[in-house]
Design a protein around this motif. Structure first.
Motif, PDB file in Angstrom:
ATOM      1  N   PRO A  10      -1.051   3.184  -9.707  1.00 49.15           N
ATOM      2  CA  PRO A  10       0.022   2.187  -9.689  1.00 49.15           C
ATOM      3  C   PRO A  10      -0.299   1.033 -10.635  1.00 49.15           C
ATOM      4  N   PRO A  11       0.688   0.184 -10.920  1.00 49.12           N
ATOM      5  CA  PRO A  11       0.414  -0.975 -11.780  1.00 49.12           C
ATOM      6  C   PRO A  11      -0.660  -1.879 -11.168  1.00 49.12           C
ATOM      7  N   HIS A  12      -1.439  -2.488 -12.040  1.00 51.71           N
ATOM      8  CA  HIS A  12      -2.536  -3.344 -11.580  1.00 51.71           C
ATOM      9  C   HIS A  12      -2.038  -4.517 -10.742  1.00 51.71           C
ATOM     10  N   VAL A  72      -9.394   5.515 -14.394  1.00 48.38           N
ATOM     11  CA  VAL A  72      -9.642   6.819 -13.771  1.00 48.38           C
ATOM     12  C   VAL A  72      -8.700   6.969 -12.578  1.00 48.38           C
ATOM     13  N   LEU A  73      -8.149   8.152 -12.421  1.00 48.45           N
ATOM     14  CA  LEU A  73      -7.212   8.412 -11.338  1.00 48.45           C
ATOM     15  C   LEU A  73      -7.898   8.242  -9.979  1.00 48.45           C
ATOM     16  N   ILE A  74      -7.258   7.479  -9.096  1.00 55.03           N
ATOM     17  CA  ILE A  74      -7.806   7.238  -7.756  1.00 55.03           C
ATOM     18  C   ILE A  74      -7.712   8.531  -6.951  1.00 55.03           C
ATOM     19  N   PRO A  75      -8.807   8.980  -6.321  1.00 55.19           N
ATOM     20  CA  PRO A  75      -8.757  10.208  -5.520  1.00 55.19           C
ATOM     21  C   PRO A  75      -7.823  10.035  -4.313  1.00 55.19           C
ATOM     22  N   SER A  76      -6.971  11.020  -4.107  1.00 56.00           N
ATOM     23  CA  SER A  76      -6.015  10.969  -2.994  1.00 56.00           C
ATOM     24  C   SER A  76      -6.728  10.879  -1.653  1.00 56.00           C
ATOM     25  N   ALA A  77      -7.818  11.596  -1.484  1.00 53.32           N
ATOM     26  CA  ALA A  77      -8.525  11.603  -0.207  1.00 53.32           C
ATOM     27  C   ALA A  77      -9.075  10.212   0.125  1.00 53.32           C
ATOM     28  N   VAL A  78      -9.598   9.515  -0.871  1.00 51.37           N
ATOM     29  CA  VAL A  78     -10.123   8.169  -0.649  1.00 51.37           C
ATOM     30  C   VAL A  78      -8.979   7.223  -0.305  1.00 51.37           C
ATOM     31  N   MET A  79      -7.872   7.359  -1.004  1.00 51.12           N
ATOM     32  CA  MET A  79      -6.713   6.513  -0.751  1.00 51.12           C
ATOM     33  C   MET A  79      -6.196   6.721   0.678  1.00 51.12           C
ATOM     34  N   ILE A  80      -6.099   7.957   1.104  1.00 50.55           N
ATOM     35  CA  ILE A  80      -5.616   8.263   2.455  1.00 50.55           C
ATOM     36  C   ILE A  80      -6.622   7.778   3.499  1.00 50.55           C
ATOM     37  N   GLY A  81      -7.921   7.957   3.245  1.00 51.85           N
ATOM     38  CA  GLY A  81      -8.940   7.453   4.156  1.00 51.85           C
ATOM     39  C   GLY A  81      -8.874   5.942   4.285  1.00 51.85           C
ATOM     40  N   MET A  85      -3.495  -5.775  -7.127  1.00 51.55           N
ATOM     41  CA  MET A  85      -4.094  -7.094  -6.942  1.00 51.55           C
ATOM     42  C   MET A  85      -3.355  -7.888  -5.867  1.00 51.55           C
ATOM     43  N   LEU A  86      -2.026  -7.838  -5.862  1.00 49.16           N
ATOM     44  CA  LEU A  86      -1.252  -8.541  -4.847  1.00 49.16           C
ATOM     45  C   LEU A  86      -1.550  -7.986  -3.455  1.00 49.16           C
ATOM     46  N   HIS A  87      -1.617  -6.662  -3.356  1.00 52.35           N
ATOM     47  CA  HIS A  87      -1.966  -5.992  -2.099  1.00 52.35           C
ATOM     48  C   HIS A  87      -3.335  -6.473  -1.606  1.00 52.35           C
ATOM     49  N   GLY A  88      -4.295  -6.511  -2.498  1.00 55.71           N
ATOM     50  CA  GLY A  88      -5.649  -6.937  -2.132  1.00 55.71           C
ATOM     51  C   GLY A  88      -5.717  -8.396  -1.722  1.00 55.71           C
ATOM     52  N   PHE A  89      -5.005  -9.264  -2.437  1.00 56.09           N
ATOM     53  CA  PHE A  89      -5.030 -10.694  -2.099  1.00 56.09           C
ATOM     54  C   PHE A  89      -4.392 -10.960  -0.737  1.00 56.09           C
ATOM     55  N   ILE A  90      -3.287 -10.293  -0.464  1.00 59.41           N
ATOM     56  CA  ILE A  90      -2.611 -10.493   0.830  1.00 59.41           C
ATOM     57  C   ILE A  90      -3.484  -9.949   1.960  1.00 59.41           C
ATOM     58  N   ALA A  91      -4.056  -8.765   1.767  1.00 54.49           N
ATOM     59  CA  ALA A  91      -4.940  -8.199   2.790  1.00 54.49           C
ATOM     60  C   ALA A  91      -6.170  -9.084   2.990  1.00 54.49           C
ATOM     61  N   ALA A  92      -6.714  -9.624   1.901  1.00 53.84           N
ATOM     62  CA  ALA A  92      -7.879 -10.501   2.003  1.00 53.84           C
ATOM     63  C   ALA A  92      -7.541 -11.776   2.773  1.00 53.84           C
ATOM     64  N   ALA A  93      -6.327 -12.280   2.616  1.00 59.01           N
ATOM     65  CA  ALA A  93      -5.906 -13.457   3.385  1.00 59.01           C
ATOM     66  C   ALA A  93      -5.884 -13.117   4.877  1.00 59.01           C
ATOM     67  N   GLY A  94      -5.399 -11.920   5.217  1.00 62.49           N
ATOM     68  CA  GLY A  94      -5.402 -11.499   6.617  1.00 62.49           C
ATOM     69  C   GLY A  94      -6.806 -11.339   7.163  1.00 62.49           C
ATOM     70  N   VAL A  95      -7.686 -10.744   6.386  1.00 62.95           N
ATOM     71  CA  VAL A  95      -9.073 -10.564   6.821  1.00 62.95           C
ATOM     72  C   VAL A  95      -9.756 -11.922   6.992  1.00 62.95           C
ATOM     73  N   GLY A 143       0.819  -1.216   0.000  1.00 61.06           N
ATOM     74  CA  GLY A 143       0.000   0.000   0.000  1.00 61.06           C
ATOM     75  C   GLY A 143       0.847   1.258   0.000  1.00 61.06           C
ATOM     76  N   ILE A 144       1.934   1.233   0.748  1.00 58.89           N
ATOM     77  CA  ILE A 144       2.840   2.393   0.778  1.00 58.89           C
ATOM     78  C   ILE A 144       3.464   2.599  -0.592  1.00 58.89           C
ATOM     79  N   VAL A 145       3.901   1.512  -1.220  1.00 61.71           N
ATOM     80  CA  VAL A 145       4.470   1.621  -2.571  1.00 61.71           C
ATOM     81  C   VAL A 145       3.451   2.221  -3.531  1.00 61.71           C
TER      82      VAL A 145
END
Length: 118
Positions: free
Chosen positions: A35-37, A93-102, A41-51, A21-23
């Motif tokens: 960022p690259p897709h 579409v560019l990801i909104p910075s505010a949503v990303m930070i939230g 996807m890797l970030h989401g899969f790893i986080a989903a494993a934790g959840v 996520g920081i990257v």
């Protein structure tokens, strides 16, 4: 595996996901581009494993209330992450910075609660 070990492994997975996520945040804010897709996807899969681990242990074991609240926060962060990926990133579409930070703040709060529950 005992409850504490599962909670610890979930924290490790969230730590690895946070690194991705920081990257992604640095790419988004620095290049003003998504960022690259594959990183998303890797970030989401790893986080989903934790959840998934966290949900399993909260359903089938006795855990402190902070772990339940942390799970709720992480599920909210996941909803934001899915929206950023499917609602913006995949459509170019560019990801909104505010949503990303939230998203990041809610996820950090969830992991913080989980660490306090250990």
């Amino acid at each position: 595996m005992d409850t504490q070990t599962i909670l610890f492994v979930a924290c490790v997975l969230f730590g690895v996901a946070a690194a991705g996520g920081i990257v992604m945040a640095l790419i988004r804010l620095g290049k003003k581009a998504n960022p690259p897709h594959w990183i998303a996807m890797l970030h989401g899969f790893i986080a989903a494993a934790g959840v998934t681990l966290l949900a399993y242990v909260t359903i089938f074991s006795h855990v402190p209330d902070l772990a339940h609240i942390g799970l709720l926060a992480l599920l909210l962060a996941a909803i934001g992450g899915v929206w950023m990926d499917l609602g913006r990133h995949q459509q170019g579409v560019l990801i909104p910075s505010a949503v990303m930070i939230g998203h990041a703040l809610v996820a950090v709060a969830g992991v913080g609660l989980l660490l306090l529950a250990l």
